[in-house]
Design an enzyme around this catalytic site. Structure first.
Site, short mmCIF file in Angstrom:
data_model
loop_
_atom_site.label_atom_id
_atom_site.label_comp_id
_atom_site.label_asym_id
_atom_site.label_seq_id
_atom_site.Cartn_x
_atom_site.Cartn_y
_atom_site.Cartn_z
N GLY A 247 0.84 -1.19 0.00
CA GLY A 247 0.00 0.00 0.00
C GLY A 247 0.88 1.24 0.00
CG ASN A 637 7.62 -11.25 14.69
OD1 ASN A 637 8.77 -11.41 14.28
ND2 ASN A 637 6.68 -12.16 14.51
CD GLN A 644 7.23 -3.40 7.67
OE1 GLN A 644 6.83 -2.25 7.72
NE2 GLN A 644 7.01 -4.17 6.63
CD GLU A 711 5.48 5.68 7.23
OE1 GLU A 711 5.27 6.44 6.28
OE2 GLU A 711 4.81 5.70 8.27
MO1 MOS Z 1 2.04 5.34 4.89
S1 MOS Z 1 2.76 6.74 3.66
O1 MOS Z 1 1.87 6.07 6.35
O2 MOS Z 1 0.96 4.32 4.27
#
Ligand code: MOS
Length: 744
Positions: A247, A637, A644, A711
């Site tokens: 996403g 985890n 990530q 992120e």
């Molecule tokens: Mo994100 S840019 O917080 O899906």
């Protein structure tokens, strides 16, 4: 059973959280059994294909509807002339997280790739051919798709309504006394999310009830938004979104073609499926806007920052307002007694930008970290020593203390692991064969927001549990990490837990975004379990037949399907407590929300070190090593968190060296809106990458001590690679991606 974690200031979690479990939906995904929206195949299905604009600005003057309609299998062609009306104009901004849409409300074209018609047919092939046969004609105006084709405008707000300008301290005075005044200009390109799964919707009506299969990062918001535009009761809308194939921000929003497919299904009385093509994902579903940033670092003679200036110019659409908040990256990393940041934008004939993985911070930290290295060079200092001298102990933008600050530890661990000590100060000192070798670093930082979530938990008579929340798993592992937290909330093993998610009838889990999903939905799930345990403990401690009778004052602890007295060894099983009480189940509810105004600045921190090899003749850059250390609170985890972080750092490689969406300035059309021309890192581009997590207790961020990891990996990495390129070549990148020709 693993050791129970007991972190200062946090509620106790059980044995499920902290385990490096393999993702529970992995087998479903690799065997193709995980259902995605485009897999839905209801009886009587029609296929919808959008025809899209081949110009960026102007008007559609003709569509050959007759030719398209005559094509075998085509059932209907919708154009602005015959499309059923929505209840609300698609140009209405009904929520800050609702973008203005294109749903055939007029013949105007505001960007290339905008839907201008929708063809419905019995097969995908017929719909695709029908859309091609429309052969649009246009009245075209000159497109404005570059920084040069518009006048920058001033605005009060950037993305998400944040202030566009921040001015603290006397800049003129600081500039006047600065020993060094180092100006760095950095450009970043337009980037597109390119999630593996394209945006899709399968829509079915039953009277005025609507059923949708569509991937969304925000189930409840998508439901209420679609209901509002269709003019129906949100209670009559069901959305299934069990899995998303990525996403990254692009699936948090509702878009015009999605509404058109739903309208068509109602109009024609048949189910409709619409899947955007890869090319159609360039425009209507958001992107990371390009920037031109100027970062100015003013230093005293000892190399301390006295003033920091960060100015961003970006591009937004002509009809909506979303400004990439890149300058915000300078607010919270380095000491800045004087801090001035600004944002301006040029309006262009493009789809409205939106959030894309680390919105603001990714582009902003890329520029800031190059500027910090330039400043270190001016001060004659090692880049790490310069950062250690100048990193902020207190948040410069708000003056608030950080909720926790493990950045020094991140610098130390990553530098040690990387071997930074051996780095020569001057550039062009290291070689590997005929290749130039360079080492660079960048600071990673990302805020820790919490949104709002609700969850239900049920304990059954057999001691198993069920939890429910509408959480979105877009590949990050929510199905696993959230289930781990939920199992600990109920004090049972994860194998005894049914985790129900990805459906709009479930309690709202909020937005899977902003790196806040695990903290937000996880807190709700944990609290729902705790609500059950409270009720269970009341039953047991008041039941003379229970070994826990009278343990009320000392309290009890829930673990491994039993309640345990805190004052001795005795325990009672969930099954027995429920059986004696004559209950089939106990239900609990929980919320995940940050109460009150924050009194601390809440961030995840990190440090990234990069090694690059540069071909001196061809200018080709290869990243050969990346080492990052991140402090992101309590890690639920470790395996998924590491994935990530690795994913974010890999994204940083793409940002630094590859990703760039290009427009043809004459037509305003994309020249590389596919994965052949828009390059993202593949295995050969991703070298040895290490992501370390630094132990961190953040007693303020939330009761579970959870931050985010989705992120932050992008931040820091881009600058680290850019700085390594300088160290290899002596050339400071003027922007990203770094083009080979700029290095020869
Ligand atoms: Mo994100 S840019 O917080 O899906």
């Amino acid at each position: 059973m693993a050791e129970v974690m007991n972190m200062e200031g946090h509620v106790r979690l059980g044995s499920n959280a902290g385990q490096a479990l393999t993702r529970r939906d992995g087998i479903l995904k690799v065997t193709g059994a995980a259902p995605y929206a485009a897999d839905a195949r209801p009886e009587g299905l029609l296929y919808a294909v959008a025809a899209t604009a081949g110009i960026a600005r102007g008007r559609v003057t003709h569509l050959d509807v007759a030719a398209a309609t005559a094509h075998p299998g085509v059932v209907k062609v919708y154009t602005p002339a015959n499309v059923p009306a929505l209840a609300i104009s698609p140009d209405e901004k009904i929520h800050p997280f609702v973008w203005k849409m294109e749903a055939l409300q007029s013949d105007a074209v505001r960007y290339a790739g905008q839907p201008i018609a929708m063809v419905l047919a019995e097969t995908l092939e017929a719909a695709t051919e029908g859309a091609r046969l429309l052969a649009p004609r246009y009245e075209a105006e000159p497109p404005r798709v570059t920084f040069e084709t518009g006048e920058p405008y001033e605005t009060d707000t950037t993305a998400f309504g944040r202030p566009a300008t921040h001015r603290a301290g006397d800049l003129d005075a600081a500039r006047g006394t600065a020993a060094h005044h180092v100006v760095t200009e950095v450009s970043t390109p337009a980037q597109y999310h390119n999630a593996m799964e394209p945006h899709a919707v399968t829509a079915r009506w039953d009277g005025d009830r609507l059923e949708l299969d569509t991937p969304t990062q925000a189930l409840a918001l998508t439901k209420t938004t679609i209901a509002a535009f269709l003019g129906i009761d949100a209670a009559g809308v069901t959305i299934r979104s069990p899995f998303l194939g990525g996403g990254f921000g692009s699936k948090a929003i509702v878009y015009g073609a999605q509404l058109l497919a739903i309208l068509a299904a109602r109009d024609l009385g048949r189910p409709v499926k619409m899947v955007l093509t890869r090319a159609q994902m360039y425009g209507p579903v958001g992107h990371r806007a390009p920037t031109r940033q100027t970062v100015t670092v003013n230093l005293d003679p000892e190399g301390a920052i006295t003033a920091l200036e960060h100015d961003t110019l970006t591009v937004t659409s002509t009809f909506d307002h979303f400004l990439e908040g890149a300058s915000g990256a300078s607010h919270s990393v380095y000491v800045a007694p004087v801090l001035h940041t600004t944002h301006r934008a040029v309006r262009g004939d493009i789809g409205t930008p939106g959030p894309m993985r680390a919105p603001g911070e990714a582009s902003g930290s890329a520029a800031l970290e190059l500027a910090i290295d330039a400043a270190a060079e001016a001060a004659g200092m090692d880049p790490l020593a310069f950062r250690l001298k100048n990193y902020a102990e207190t948040d410069p933008a708000t003056g608030m203390a950080f909720s926790s600050k493990a950045l020094r530890e991140c610098y130390a661990q990553a530098a040690e692991r990387f071997g930074w000590d051996a780095r020569p100060l001057a550039p062009r000192q290291m070689r590997q064969g005929r290749l130039l070798k360079g080492w660079g670093m960048g600071t990673a930082q990302f805020p820790c927001p919490m949104f709002q979530a609700a969850a239900h938990a049920t304990l059954r008579a057999d001691g198993s549990g069920v939890v429910e929340t509408s959480a979105a798993d877009m590949g990050q592992g929510a199905w696993t990490a959230l289930a781990q937290i939920a199992a600990d909330g109920l004090g049972i093993d994860i194998d005894r837990l049914d985790f129900r998610s990805g459906h709009s009838d479930l309690p709202d889990a909020g937005i899977a975004g902003g790196s806040g999903h695990t903290a937000t939905a996880g807190t709700a799930l944990f609290n729902a379990g705790a609500d059950v345990i409270r009720q269970l403990a009341d039953l047991a401690t008041q039941d003379p037949a229970s070994p826990l009778f009278g343990a009320g004052n000392a309290g009890v602890t829930a673990r491994a399907g039993r309640l345990w007295r805190n004052d001795d060894e005795r325990s009672d099983s969930y099954e027995d407590i429920l059986a004696r009480a004559g209950l089939d189940l106990i239900r609990g509810e929980g919320k995940g929300v940050r109460e009150g105004e924050p009194t601390r600045a809440m961030f995840s921190h990190g440090a990234v070190f990069a090694e690059v090899l540069v071909d001196p003749d061809l200018g080709q850059v290869r990243v050969s090593r990346l080492v990052g250390a991140f402090a992101a609170g309590r890690i639920i985890n470790p395996k998924l968190a590491r994935s990530q972080l690795l994913g974010g750092m890999t994204w940083g490689i793409g940002f630094a060296l590859q990703e760039e969406a290009l427009h043809d300035a004459r037509t305003g059309r994309f020249v590389n809106n596919d994965l052949a021309g828009y390059h993202v890192p593949v295995n050969a581009d991703a070298p040895m990458i290490e992501a370390l997590t630094v132990h961190e207790d953040d007693p303020f961020v939330n009761t579970l001590g959870i931050k985010g990891v989705g992120e932050i990996g992008v931040t820091g990495t881009v600058g680290a690679i850019g700085n390594a390129v300088w160290h290899a070549t002596g050339i400071r990148p003027a922007g990203f991606p770094i083009h080979p020709e700029s290095l020869i």
